[in-house]
Enzyme design. Structure first.
Site, PDB file in Angstrom:
ATOM      1  N   ASP A  65      -0.800 -10.743  -1.768  1.00 41.78           N
ATOM      2  CA  ASP A  65       0.453 -10.651  -1.027  1.00 41.78           C
ATOM      3  C   ASP A  65       0.436 -11.469   0.260  1.00 41.78           C
ATOM      4  OD1 ASP A  65      -1.305  -8.922   0.294  1.00 41.78           O
ATOM      5  OD2 ASP A  65      -0.108  -7.126  -0.054  1.00 41.78           O
ATOM      6  N   ALA A  95       0.805  -1.213   0.000  1.00 46.85           N
ATOM      7  CA  ALA A  95       0.000   0.000   0.000  1.00 46.85           C
ATOM      8  C   ALA A  95       0.839   1.265   0.000  1.00 46.85           C
ATOM      9  CB  ALA A  95      -0.934  -0.007   1.217  1.00 46.85           C
ATOM     10  N   SER A 135       4.529   1.163  -1.045  1.00 48.05           N
ATOM     11  CA  SER A 135       5.649   1.101  -1.980  1.00 48.05           C
ATOM     12  C   SER A 135       5.624  -0.215  -2.742  1.00 48.05           C
ATOM     13  CB  SER A 135       6.981   1.241  -1.233  1.00 48.05           C
ATOM     14  OG  SER A 135       7.184   0.137  -0.361  1.00 48.05           O
ATOM     15  N   GLY A 136       6.409  -0.249  -3.802  1.00 46.92           N
ATOM     16  CA  GLY A 136       6.615  -1.474  -4.559  1.00 46.92           C
ATOM     17  C   GLY A 136       8.095  -1.773  -4.632  1.00 46.92           C
ATOM     18  N   ARG A 137       8.429  -3.051  -4.762  1.00 50.44           N
ATOM     19  CA  ARG A 137       9.840  -3.441  -4.842  1.00 50.44           C
ATOM     20  C   ARG A 137      10.019  -4.495  -5.923  1.00 50.44           C
ATOM     21  NH1 ARG A 137      10.147  -4.564   0.529  1.00 50.44           N
ATOM     22  NH2 ARG A 137       8.523  -6.111   0.123  1.00 50.44           N
ATOM     23  N   THR A 188       0.653  -2.702   6.668  1.00 49.20           N
ATOM     24  CA  THR A 188      -0.446  -1.738   6.707  1.00 49.20           C
ATOM     25  C   THR A 188      -1.699  -2.396   7.264  1.00 49.20           C
ATOM     26  OG1 THR A 188       0.481  -0.540   4.825  1.00 49.20           O
ATOM     27  CG2 THR A 188      -1.845  -0.181   5.310  1.00 49.20           C
TER      28      THR A 188
END
Length: 488
Positions: A238, A10, A12-14, A260
């Protein structure tokens, strides 16, 4: 030769590469990018095209690091949100964010047509206004013209898989979050959708986790230099990937996937859909390895994240470590909140929302930043205990240990509070459970890891775990009684 996981949360992305060698998994973060929703006049949206651009950049950097040796890639994201494709697979609008307010009141509208009990019997999913079912009802009610142009509904990870491979399909674990999937039949709940006037024809075929979706589209392969590597659907939700990486060795454990959101539950072989799970508003989501995740969605560190954002807007930028240090010094077990109260879903000012809730419930009102954060963390630990006890009632057995995974395990205060509140040892780690689970399911799909049991053994050998001993005390017992009373 590594696998590549795209793990979108919610905030960031990696892009994370994983190399499997001699029974150990090594992770390397290749690229990190923000995931910030955008508010425009019609509502709150995910910036999906920007996210895909960033994912392609992550793939380019992985190629720069490893050459053309990547074995595969896979995407996992949060649940419930989706995109709609029209003729010629045109994306009709940026997907709405689950915290957008347009679904307010639509659960109750749905119950007038299909009773709550019937919806639960078809889906086994916890009732939340953010569920895909009510989001689709919002489309029908508020934008019927656009909905009539839709041909395919793709959940967020399925949408990114489509962007990468050109293949339109859904994956079991993410489909199960929609409250439109029937876990008993293994199909979409088309009869229920028909009663609600929703177009079940939008819903694509469902594949199990670990399915090789296809190969990179030639254009993406050329632009990133990756070649036509395979695209795999992992546990695309996820939490499903995170639970696949829980380093448990026995069956009697509770998992908490903490970020989150906090997903608090157990693994079962069959969905548990009965009056008890309905009354407790528990959920049956798909898992990896032929399992279901019987769990409760609990508002997690969103409480602290939003406090931090509010204070930053007011001119005080504090790190999570600094906030935790302030909480550590605050008086213990003074005030508690129900983390899942609607007041905390998306307030403009989270500290004020927490203070207002305490005032309205006749409790001392936390004043300092440390007091507010400590209230949030202690309340989360107490909610975890409540879920634990209800699951033990459902299963008829004691859950001996708690496995806490995800980014929330970096908050040692929350881990200690959880051990104290529950009276169970808490095994914390791995922090990157979701990425690890994603990568290991890729290895299972390519037949380099045999089973989920072997995957968990690899996790135990690959990551440092920390155990917090159970130290339940009288003050925690007294505060838990007050907490249960607060829940009504």
């Amino acid at each position: 030769m590594p696998y590549l996981a795209f793990d979108l949360g919610a905030e960031s992305g990696r892009a994370i590469a994983g190399t499997l060698r001699e029974g150990r998994l090594t992770l390397e973060e290749i690229y990190r990018f923000p995931n910030e929703p955008v508010r425009v006049p019609d509502g709150l949206h995910w910036d999906v095209l920007r996210l895909f651009h960033e994912m392609q950049e992550g793939l380019r950097r992985a190629v720069a690091r490893y050459g053309t040796g990547l074995k595969s890639l896979a995407v996992d994201t949060w649940g419930v949100d989706f995109g709609l494709l029209g003729e010629r697979d045109v994306l009709l609008a940026n997907p709405y964010h689950y915290r957008d307010g347009r679904t307010r009141g639509l659960m109750e509208e749905a119950f007038k047509v299909v009773p709550r009990e019937e919806i639960f019997s078809h889906t086994g999913i916890q009732f939340m206004p953010i569920n895909s079912l009510y989001q689709l009802l919002a489309w029908r009610q508020q934008q019927p013209g656009l909905l009539s142009q839709a041909r395919t509904l793709l959940m967020m990870p399925d949408l990114f898989n489509f962007f990468f491979s050109g293949i339109k399909a859904s994956e079991f674990t993410i489909a199960s979050t929609t409250q439109m999937y029937n876990p008993r039949t293994g199909t979409w709940a088309t009869g229920m959708l028909d009663k609600l006037g929703l177009p079940a024809t939008l819903l694509p075929a469902i594949n199990p986790p670990g399915t090789i979706t296809g190969r990179l589209l030639p254009r993406v392969a050329r632009e990133t230099g990756a070649g036509e590597i395979v695209v795999i659907a992992p546990g695309s939700h996820d939490t499903a990937s995170a639970v696949a990486a829980v380093p448990a060795a026995g069956p009697d454990y509770l998992y908490i996937s903490c970020g989150t959101w906090s997903l608090v539950g157990v693994e079962v072989r069959e969905p548990v859909i009965n009056e008890q799970t309905l009354s407790l508003n528990f959920t049956n989501e798909g898992g990896v390895g032929g399992t279901f995740r019987l769990l409760k969605n609990v508002t997690g560190l969103w409480l602290v994240q939003e406090c931090r954002r509010t204070w930053e807007r007011q001119g005080e930028a504090l790190s999570y470590g600094e906030l935790t240090a302030l909480a550590r010094e605050a008086n213990p077990l003074t005030t508690v909140i129900d983390p899942d109260h609607p007041a905390f879903l998306n307030p403009e000012d989270m500290p004020a929302a927490i203070q207002g809730y305490c005032r309205e419930t006749g409790q001392p009102v936390p004043q300092t930043k440390g007091e507010i954060v400590r209230c949030a963390l202690e309340s989360l630990a107490l909610k975890y205990r409540w879920v634990l006890e209800k699951l033990e009632d459902i299963l008829g057995k004691k859950l001996e240990v708690i496995h806490m995974v995800g980014g929330g395990t970096q908050n040692e205060l929350l881990c200690r509070f959880t051990a104290s509140a529950t009276g169970r040892p808490v095994v914390a780690g791995p922090v990157e459970a979701t990425a690890a689970g994603n990568l290991l399911v890729q290895a299972m799909a390519l037949e380099e890891v045999e089973s989920i049991a072997e995957a968990r053994e690899i996790v135990r050998h690959s990551f440092a775990l920390k155990t917090y001993e159970a130290v339940k005390t009288g003050p925690w017992e007294e505060k838990y009684k007050a907490f249960v009373k607060l829940l009504g």
